[in-house]
Design a protein around this motif. Structure first.
Motif, PDB file in Angstrom:
ATOM      1  N   ALA A 116       0.813  -1.224   0.000  1.00 41.76           N
ATOM      2  CA  ALA A 116       0.000   0.000   0.000  1.00 41.76           C
ATOM      3  C   ALA A 116       0.842   1.267   0.000  1.00 41.76           C
ATOM      4  N   LEU A 117       0.214   2.316  -0.521  1.00 44.84           N
ATOM      5  CA  LEU A 117       0.746   3.672  -0.371  1.00 44.84           C
ATOM      6  C   LEU A 117      -0.063   4.365   0.726  1.00 44.84           C
ATOM      7  N   PHE A 118       0.639   4.831   1.748  1.00 44.20           N
ATOM      8  CA  PHE A 118      -0.015   5.630   2.790  1.00 44.20           C
ATOM      9  C   PHE A 118       0.161   7.100   2.459  1.00 44.20           C
ATOM     10  N   THR A 119      -0.920   7.848   2.503  1.00 38.33           N
ATOM     11  CA  THR A 119      -0.788   9.296   2.416  1.00 38.33           C
ATOM     12  C   THR A 119      -1.269   9.854   3.753  1.00 38.33           C
ATOM     13  N   ILE A 120      -0.326  10.457   4.476  1.00 32.70           N
ATOM     14  CA  ILE A 120      -0.676  10.944   5.814  1.00 32.70           C
ATOM     15  C   ILE A 120      -0.848  12.457   5.762  1.00 32.70           C
ATOM     16  N   PHE A 121      -2.076  12.911   5.915  1.00 34.76           N
ATOM     17  CA  PHE A 121      -2.354  14.350   5.979  1.00 34.76           C
ATOM     18  C   PHE A 121      -2.115  14.791   7.424  1.00 34.76           C
ATOM     19  N   GLY A 122      -1.212  15.734   7.601  1.00 39.16           N
ATOM     20  CA  GLY A 122      -0.821  16.093   8.972  1.00 39.16           C
ATOM     21  C   GLY A 122       0.439  15.330   9.365  1.00 39.16           C
ATOM     22  N   GLY A 123       1.323  15.110   8.390  1.00 38.89           N
ATOM     23  CA  GLY A 123       2.505  14.290   8.601  1.00 38.89           C
ATOM     24  C   GLY A 123       3.557  14.893   9.521  1.00 38.89           C
ATOM     25  N   THR A 124       3.421  16.198   9.835  1.00 36.20           N
ATOM     26  CA  THR A 124       4.378  16.805  10.761  1.00 36.20           C
ATOM     27  C   THR A 124       3.826  16.840  12.179  1.00 36.20           C
ATOM     28  N   GLY A 125       2.597  16.371  12.356  1.00 38.01           N
ATOM     29  CA  GLY A 125       1.889  16.561  13.624  1.00 38.01           C
ATOM     30  C   GLY A 125       2.284  15.598  14.729  1.00 38.01           C
ATOM     31  N   ASP A 126       1.686  15.846  15.881  1.00 36.30           N
ATOM     32  CA  ASP A 126       1.970  15.076  17.086  1.00 36.30           C
ATOM     33  C   ASP A 126       1.548  13.615  16.942  1.00 36.30           C
ATOM     34  N   LEU A 127       0.350  13.400  16.433  1.00 32.64           N
ATOM     35  CA  LEU A 127      -0.152  12.030  16.294  1.00 32.64           C
ATOM     36  C   LEU A 127       0.745  11.223  15.361  1.00 32.64           C
ATOM     37  N   ALA A 128       1.092  11.829  14.222  1.00 31.41           N
ATOM     38  CA  ALA A 128       1.932  11.142  13.248  1.00 31.41           C
ATOM     39  C   ALA A 128       3.261  10.732  13.887  1.00 31.41           C
ATOM     40  N   GLN A 129       3.880  11.660  14.604  1.00 32.66           N
ATOM     41  CA  GLN A 129       5.208  11.372  15.147  1.00 32.66           C
ATOM     42  C   GLN A 129       5.175  10.441  16.351  1.00 32.66           C
ATOM     43  N   ARG A 130       4.149  10.614  17.204  1.00 31.52           N
ATOM     44  CA  ARG A 130       4.139   9.817  18.422  1.00 31.52           C
ATOM     45  C   ARG A 130       3.561   8.421  18.213  1.00 31.52           C
ATOM     46  N   LYS A 131       2.585   8.307  17.308  1.00 27.41           N
ATOM     47  CA  LYS A 131       1.890   7.024  17.156  1.00 27.41           C
ATOM     48  C   LYS A 131       2.084   6.358  15.795  1.00 27.41           C
ATOM     49  N   LEU A 132       1.889   7.125  14.723  1.00 22.91           N
ATOM     50  CA  LEU A 132       1.823   6.470  13.410  1.00 22.91           C
ATOM     51  C   LEU A 132       3.175   5.953  12.941  1.00 22.91           C
TER      52      LEU A 132
END
Ligand code: NAD
Length: 494
Positions: free
Chosen positions: A6-22
């Motif tokens: 799969a290709l993941f496109t993460i909107f909000g890739g600089t955010g807290d959720l992305a960095q801490r969880k995703l």
């Protein structure tokens, strides 16, 4: 092969959720071989980052995992950064080109996962552009994962859902409720339907009351602006608590499948007895913390909180279910910030033996608490301890005959839980597999909001008497009285 493509496109890739969880969760899926060569991630956000800088951020977000740097670098090489304002149509064209390029480069077979790790007011715009700019593929799967909060009330949730369903079908929408990714919440179904002793007693003939507690030790912290507009009822009851309640109360699904479970959860939620406005004050208690010892600030003195805020940092309630199985059994729920400790537990309190033969005459003459046997209580410890506890009455050791409560205790050992996936890892894996069992479906969201809206509306129209509890306690006295007036009490008390 267990490899997912799969290709993941993460909107909000600089955010807290992305960095801490995703990013850590994706890395664990990579380490376990669920992601190998055929995956790529596009991180998008407004900041003008380079791919190199993005790779450093990815690498930093994995620092706690103590992983081999070669693996980390290899993993990070699958990440691409795209500066993007989600309201700008032009940017979606660039995104589409990059997606197609990466699809060819990594052999992604048109499989797309869009993760909206941004404020929900952007969800509609993003979904609309994904359609108008033709970003969805027709050769692979297209799935969208979205975060809470899903709306502010029923009307806004419906509007948000209408925007999403203009682009995605319900079976492409994965609404995260991270409680559903927790080991012991998933265990509720196993305990109930895997054990005849529980399922045969799981009804109003044998169960006296059920208590659900989601307790937090910290105050409002960084999410102050969001939280002050939401409060405990919207932030915790509408989603997590009502989801847990539906798993505890649903009838047996025909099979252990997403569709069959959803049918039963929706039936359970539709059976909640709706409150009339005049019943809110006697069935729900709201709270807000005042100042504590050691300089603990009152809610209203916290950073970014308005000094006359009437937001609930605590809620306790009594919920009744009008169906054959549960009629007459109160479900007491509570959650709040600045309570005694951080934990989640469920206490299922069974009815006492009808007669106490060990103290027979007293019982007939006066039915006071001292002559009654303690009830059996099944406690499901969700976190931080993961396990069960069963309270029983047994003979006290020694000469003579007296009964005494004893506990049967089971908890997962540290070794088993150490290797066990975190909620986000589990849920991302499910989404890759196309399994939405542990995500929230629209009808569940809709019914939960309808139940909660009545309470919130009554609260909005009536001034609370805040602050009304001290940090480090289990909330206002009224939360204890809520049970006392029914002849019950919280199993966990401070
Ligand atoms: P955040 O503020 O840390 O990140 C927001 C991201 O959105 C950033 O990457 C920012 O650059 C980007 N962004 C904002 N406006 C943009 C625009 N116009 N165009 C492009 N990008 C834009 O937020 P977060 O804490 O990561 O939360 C993201 C979502 O997850 C929210 O819906 C939040 O409610 C939800 N959530 C977060 C947590 C958590 O632990 N952080 C927990 C539960 C739910």
């Amino acid at each position: 092969s267990k490899e997912k493509i799969a290709l993941f496109t993460i909107f909000g890739g600089t955010g807290d959720l992305a960095q801490r969880k995703l990013y850590p969760s994706l890395f664990k899926l990579y380490q376990k071989g669920y992601l190998q060569d055929h995956f790529a991630v596009i991180g998008t956000a407004r900041r003008p980052w380079t791919d190199e800088h993005y790779h450093e951020v990815i690498s930093d977000s994995l620092a706690d995992l103590d992983a081999d740097q070669k693996d980390v670098d290899q993993f990070a090489s699958h990440f691409y950064y795209q500066s993007h304002d989600v309201t700008d149509a032009q940017h979606y064209m660039t995104l589409k080109k990059l997606s197609e390029k990466l699809d060819a480069q990594y052999g992604l077979q048109g499989n797309r996962i869009f993760y909206l790790a941004m404020a929900p007011n952007f969800f509609g715009t993003i979904a609309q552009h994904l359609r108008s700019e033709n970003i969805l593929t027709d050769n692979g799967f297209n799935r969208v994962i979205i975060e809470k909060p899903f709306g502010h009330d029923y009307a806004s949730a419906k509007e948000l859902n209408d925007h999403l369903t203009a682009t995605f079908n319900e079976d492409q929408i994965y609404r995260i409720d991270h409680y559903l990714g927790k080991e012991m919440i998933q265990n509720i179904t196993a305990i109930r339907f895997g054990n005849n002793i529980w399922e045969s007693l799981w009804n109003n003939r044998y169960i006296d009351n059920v208590q659900i507690t989601l307790s937090e030790k910290l105050g409002v912290e960084e999410r102050a602006v969001y939280y002050d507009n939401s409060g405990a009822l919207r932030d915790m009851v509408q989603n997590h608590i009502l989801q847990i309640l539906s798993l505890l109360t649903m009838d047996q699904p025909v099979e252990f499948t997403e569709k069959d479970i959803d049918v039963e959860k929706v039936k359970a939620l539709r059976s909640l007895r709706p409150l009339k406005p005049e019943e809110v004050a006697t069935n729900f208690v709201r709270g807000q913390y005042g100042a504590g010892d050691d300089g603990v600030k009152a809610y209203r003195d916290e950073d970014k909180i308005s000094p006359d805020s009437n937001t609930d940092s605590f809620v306790a309630g009594k919920i009744m279910i009008d169906n054959y199985r549960w009629s007459g059994v109160p479900f007491y729920v509570r959650t709040g910030k600045r309570l005694t400790d951080k934990f989640t537990r469920i206490d299922v309190v069974f009815k006492r033996p009808v007669v106490n033969i060990f103290n027979h005459e007293d019982v007939l003459e006066n039915d006071d608490a001292s002559t009654r046997l303690d009830p059996n209580i099944l406690t499901i410890n969700v976190e931080p301890t993961e396990g069960f506890e069963l309270r029983m009455n047994a003979k006290a050791v020694g000469q003579g005959f007296a009964t005494t409560p004893v506990k049967l205790n089971y908890s997962h050992d540290a070794e088993a839980t150490a290797g066990s996936p975190e909620a986000y890892e589990r849920l991302l894996h499910d989404a890759l597999n196309g399994d939405a069992t542990n995500f929230t479906h629209w009808q569940e969201v809709a019914d939960s909001w309808k139940f909660v809206d009545v309470i919130q509306k009554y609260w909005d129209e009536h001034q609370p008497d805040f602050p009304n509890y001290r940090p480090g306690t289990m909330g206002p006295d009224a939360a204890d009285e809520l049970l006392h007036k029914d002849g019950h009490r919280w199993v966990y008390r401070n």
